[in-house]
Write an enzyme that holds these catalytic residues in place. Sequence first.
Site, PDB file in Angstrom:
ATOM      1  N   THR A 122      40.013  46.862  39.046  1.00  0.00           N
ATOM      2  CA  THR A 122      39.048  45.816  39.416  1.00  0.00           C
ATOM      3  C   THR A 122      37.882  46.446  40.172  1.00  0.00           C
ATOM      4  O   THR A 122      36.715  46.141  39.902  1.00  0.00           O
ATOM      5  CB  THR A 122      39.747  44.742  40.286  1.00  0.00           C
ATOM      6  N   THR A 177      38.372  56.920  52.872  1.00  0.00           N
ATOM      7  CA  THR A 177      39.352  58.001  52.724  1.00  0.00           C
ATOM      8  C   THR A 177      40.168  57.793  51.453  1.00  0.00           C
ATOM      9  O   THR A 177      40.680  56.700  51.211  1.00  0.00           O
ATOM     10  CB  THR A 177      40.280  58.032  53.957  1.00  0.00           C
ATOM     11  N   CYS A 224      46.579  37.873  36.313  1.00  0.00           N
ATOM     12  CA  CYS A 224      45.685  37.269  37.299  1.00  0.00           C
ATOM     13  C   CYS A 224      45.554  35.771  37.093  1.00  0.00           C
ATOM     14  O   CYS A 224      45.236  35.037  38.014  1.00  0.00           O
ATOM     15  CB  CYS A 224      44.309  37.897  37.209  1.00  0.00           C
TER      16      CYS A 224
HETATM   17  N1  PLP Z   1      41.396  45.194  33.348  1.00  0.00           N
HETATM   18  C1  PLP Z   1      42.432  44.953  32.537  1.00  0.00           C
HETATM   19  C2  PLP Z   1      42.246  45.011  31.069  1.00  0.00           C
HETATM   20  C3  PLP Z   1      43.691  44.652  33.080  1.00  0.00           C
HETATM   21  O1  PLP Z   1      44.724  44.416  32.268  1.00  0.00           O
HETATM   22  C4  PLP Z   1      43.837  44.599  34.485  1.00  0.00           C
HETATM   23  C5  PLP Z   1      45.126  44.217  35.081  1.00  0.00           C
HETATM   24  O2  PLP Z   1      45.878  43.438  34.508  1.00  0.00           O
HETATM   25  C6  PLP Z   1      42.715  44.868  35.285  1.00  0.00           C
HETATM   26  C7  PLP Z   1      41.517  45.171  34.683  1.00  0.00           C
HETATM   27  C8  PLP Z   1      42.816  44.864  36.770  1.00  0.00           C
HETATM   28  O3  PLP Z   1      43.575  45.954  37.178  1.00  0.00           O
HETATM   29  P1  PLP Z   1      43.934  46.230  38.714  1.00  0.00           P
HETATM   30  O4  PLP Z   1      45.128  45.395  39.004  1.00  0.00           O
HETATM   31  O5  PLP Z   1      44.220  47.689  38.777  1.00  0.00           O
HETATM   32  O6  PLP Z   1      42.744  45.837  39.517  1.00  0.00           O
END
Ligand code: PLP
Length: 412
Positions: free
Chosen positions: A73, A241, A329
Amino acid sequence: MRIVYADNNATTQIAPEVYQAMIPLLTEEYFNPSSMYDPARTVADMMADARERIARHLGADSPRRLLFTSCATESNNTAIRGTAEATPNRRHIVTTAVEHPAVLEVCKYLQRLGYEVTFLPVDGDGQLAMGDYVRALRPDTLLVTIIHANNETGVIFPVAELARIAKETDPAIVFHTDATQSVGKIPIDLEVDYRHVDLLSFSGHKFHGPKGVGALYVRRGTRCRPLMIGGHQEEGRRAGTENVPGIVAMAKALDLCMENHDEQEAHIRRLRTRLEKTLQERIPCVQVNGRGAPRMPGTLNISCHFVEGEGMLFELSNNGICASSGSACTSGSLDPSHVLMAMEVPFSAVHGSIRFSFSRYNTEEDVDKIIEVLPLIVANLRKISPYWDDEKNEPGADADKIIGKIPTQTGP
Ligand code: PLP
């Protein structure tokens, strides 16, 4: 009860070797890699070695192209917002309707700030139309940001080709891909096939590394401002860091994925193929979302018409099976998946979708358990569905024919 973990697109278990690689950095090698004394140099060297190995696995021309972040993200936010900030005279962005929220919401945020965003549609298999894409590129296009492998359906977009087209149209267009679901699973060579990709995001916890660590590849010469401002870490491109235990662990996790990649892929594909075939045989009115498109070997997204996904998940969970509907999410919300809505999955099926995603740690017994349990769950839930009747209840029944009259639900 034995747990069947079939939600590897949400996160994965840490490989034992990865855990072992982290321990020294969580115990005696705790020094800040930016400090000047000798023990800290050892830690900085371990981080440099990790950066070098990750860069090599991705075919990057130098380890300096990688900057470490806290998650995908953050990498996506840095790529998109950092590009927008670096080139303020261009205000048009091209993306797709099926991105992860970590891209979609950032694009919508920029839209609210006055940027124009083109959200490319997909067809019923979740694929992009090249004609739409080519027409979307404009003289004021700043950035193209397109997901590599879809987290919900596993559909793979031809990002190498899409990046080439963008650069041939206008070399000043920056091309970013969210490769969170593909790194460690699809071989990527950033100096060969993917040489037109400027920015690439991923995170460690999707391929048996720990949570809380990710990376952004930034091609030499790409203009991208930092999101995090403060210290001079990561050559001033990401202050804070570094999570050295996480970084070293992520490198080890990627080593393990690449070591016997073909074998792992064949195993995962075998599990997915058997599950897909058997569920289609045993559950009437089931559709495989993205079936006609190139797909990740371990992802299976199915819709059981006239059944609520949440009901299925709940019953699967009662049987020790972890799966998901929509992305990690958005699960927890009752909104239908924006990805399936964009694919115009019929109304009767869009709420009944469920995603199984496998890793190298899954077994044939895991698939047996899902096959044993899911057809019964679906049959029981349909008994209480006001839309279901026994006329539809034949194995292999074709949902499209039976429910052809039900209108498609289109997104807002
Ligand atoms: N992008 C994609 C395609 C994902 O599948 C995910 C997590 O499910 C993310 C971004 C976000 O990843 P993170 O949890 O490492 O922020």
